[in-house]
Design a protein around this motif. Structure first.
Motif, PDB file in Angstrom:
ATOM      1  N   ASN A 163       0.868  -1.171   0.000  1.00  0.00           N
ATOM      2  CA  ASN A 163       0.000   0.000   0.000  1.00  0.00           C
ATOM      3  C   ASN A 163       0.910   1.228   0.000  1.00  0.00           C
ATOM      4  OD1 ASN A 163      -1.843   2.064   0.339  1.00  0.00           O
ATOM      5  ND2 ASN A 163      -3.096   0.921   1.796  1.00  0.00           N
ATOM      6  N   TYR A 164       1.397   1.554  -1.168  1.00  0.00           N
ATOM      7  CA  TYR A 164       2.399   2.613  -1.278  1.00  0.00           C
ATOM      8  C   TYR A 164       1.802   3.998  -1.085  1.00  0.00           C
ATOM      9  CZ  TYR A 164       5.557  -1.040  -2.720  1.00  0.00           C
ATOM     10  OH  TYR A 164       6.318  -2.183  -2.730  1.00  0.00           O
ATOM     11  N   LYS A 165       0.510   4.138  -1.346  1.00  0.00           N
ATOM     12  CA  LYS A 165      -0.116   5.442  -1.112  1.00  0.00           C
ATOM     13  C   LYS A 165      -0.068   5.791   0.373  1.00  0.00           C
ATOM     14  CE  LYS A 165      -3.687   7.066  -3.131  1.00  0.00           C
ATOM     15  NZ  LYS A 165      -5.074   7.280  -3.606  1.00  0.00           N
ATOM     16  N   TRP A 171       5.330   9.143   4.976  1.00  0.00           N
ATOM     17  CA  TRP A 171       6.656   9.733   4.777  1.00  0.00           C
ATOM     18  C   TRP A 171       6.575  11.238   4.528  1.00  0.00           C
ATOM     19  CZ3 TRP A 171       8.933  12.163   0.517  1.00  0.00           C
ATOM     20  CH2 TRP A 171      10.301  12.413   0.638  1.00  0.00           C
ATOM     21  N   THR A 172       5.664  11.673   3.640  1.00  0.00           N
ATOM     22  CA  THR A 172       5.583  13.108   3.337  1.00  0.00           C
ATOM     23  C   THR A 172       5.118  13.908   4.552  1.00  0.00           C
ATOM     24  OG1 THR A 172       3.315  12.886   2.461  1.00  0.00           O
ATOM     25  CG2 THR A 172       5.150  12.735   0.879  1.00  0.00           C
ATOM     26  N   GLU A 175       8.248  14.009   6.925  1.00  0.00           N
ATOM     27  CA  GLU A 175       9.395  14.771   6.448  1.00  0.00           C
ATOM     28  C   GLU A 175       9.056  16.200   6.029  1.00  0.00           C
ATOM     29  OE1 GLU A 175      12.621  13.716   6.389  1.00  0.00           O
ATOM     30  OE2 GLU A 175      11.910  11.939   7.464  1.00  0.00           O
ATOM     31  N   HIS A 176       7.822  16.392   5.508  1.00  0.00           N
ATOM     32  CA  HIS A 176       7.495  17.696   4.932  1.00  0.00           C
ATOM     33  C   HIS A 176       6.196  18.301   5.476  1.00  0.00           C
ATOM     34  CE1 HIS A 176      10.698  17.141   1.942  1.00  0.00           C
ATOM     35  NE2 HIS A 176      10.274  15.896   1.835  1.00  0.00           N
ATOM     36  N   HIS A 177       5.495  17.557   6.326  1.00  0.00           N
ATOM     37  CA  HIS A 177       4.271  18.045   6.956  1.00  0.00           C
ATOM     38  C   HIS A 177       3.212  18.465   5.929  1.00  0.00           C
ATOM     39  CE1 HIS A 177       6.715  17.936  10.550  1.00  0.00           C
ATOM     40  NE2 HIS A 177       7.568  18.765   9.988  1.00  0.00           N
ATOM     41  N   VAL A 178       3.127  17.704   4.853  1.00  0.00           N
ATOM     42  CA  VAL A 178       2.141  17.989   3.818  1.00  0.00           C
ATOM     43  C   VAL A 178       1.776  16.681   3.111  1.00  0.00           C
ATOM     44  CG1 VAL A 178       3.846  18.426   2.006  1.00  0.00           C
ATOM     45  CG2 VAL A 178       1.594  19.512   1.871  1.00  0.00           C
ATOM     46  N   LEU A 179       0.557  16.616   2.579  1.00  0.00           N
ATOM     47  CA  LEU A 179       0.110  15.415   1.875  1.00  0.00           C
ATOM     48  C   LEU A 179       0.455  15.503   0.392  1.00  0.00           C
ATOM     49  CD1 LEU A 179      -3.440  14.927   3.422  1.00  0.00           C
ATOM     50  CD2 LEU A 179      -1.380  13.630   3.945  1.00  0.00           C
TER      51      LEU A 179
END
Length: 241
Positions: A163-165, A171-172, A175-179
């Motif tokens: 389930n890579y989504k 992860w996003t 690391e980046h606080h965004v979807l």
């Protein structure tokens, strides 16, 4: 099989041979014929009830395989792997490997998610028919255990659990606080059902990955997988430093 047309009899025998079932003495051919009859052919005589039985059969078969492979794993791990093993996507893959669509009677044209559902349903129905032929899994284990084991080991090696989504989203956010966002459209260069849709996944204005699939969901998963694997590879040197 006297009640079935000769051509249908030959077709069903060929499918059983593809499954490696050379002893046909215990097979109920009336049920096998029903298991390969879609509701579009007959609203009353079709595979829907056998599919219901087959859903339980594949869960039991998968559970036995997982217990044999990983006897010391916690139940939660069993459940996580089994949920993928019995998913429509996996069952459709199995059905394709045995060319079930060739033997299935149905009207209409199916593609993308519709084809996945069609194949998965027919696959479960056939498991139901084989189970009811003997009231056990003796006609199921000989040919289904091997692909279940291969798929289970593939899933266990996959940190994203296929389930890579979801994995990319975690992860996003971390690391980046965004979807991430996805763009999906029909692939104008499609040459088969496997690449009918194309998808891109973006992080703000950065293209993270792209992929193709027979459905919008499959294309998104393919794009997410490319993005996730790139992210993991980029992080690996940092972790090993």
């Amino acid at each position: 099989m006297a009640q079935l047309p000769p051509q249908r009899q030959k077709s069903l025998v060929r499918l059983m041979e593809r499954l490696g079932l050379s002893d046909h003495s215990r097979i109920r051919w009336d049920l096998m014929d029903l298991a390969l009859t879609h509701p579009s052919i007959s609203p009353d005589q079709n595979y829907e009830q056998l599919e219901f039985i087959g859903d339980a059969v594949v869960r039991l078969a998968a559970s036995e395989v997982l217990y044999e492979l990983y006897p010391d794993e916690p139940v939660g791990e069993f459940a996580a792997i089994r949920s993928i093993l019995v998913s429509d996507r996996t069952l459709a893959e199995f059905a394709e490997s045995y060319n079930f669509q060739k033997y299935l009677l149905y009207h209409g044209h199916y593609e993308g998610a519709g084809l996945v559902s069609l194949l998965a349903d027919a696959f479960e129905a056939n498991l139901g028919a084989l189970f009811l032929s003997t009231n056990d899994l003796s006609l199921v284990h000989p040919w289904l255990d091997a692909p279940l084991k291969i798929k289970a080991e593939e899933i266990k090696r996959d940190p994203a659990r296929q389930n890579y989504k979801d994995a990319l989203q975690v992860w996003t956010q971390s690391e980046h606080h965004v979807l991430p966002t996805y763009k999906v459209e029909k692939n104008p260069k499609s040459k088969s059902e496997e690449d009918f849709f194309c998808s891109e996944v973006w992080l703000r204005d950065i293209l993270l990955g792209s992929g193709f699939g027979r459905s919008k969901k499959a294309a998104q998963q393919a794009a997410a997988r490319q993005a996730y694997e790139k992210a993991v590879q980029t992080e690996s040197p940092k972790k090993n430093a």
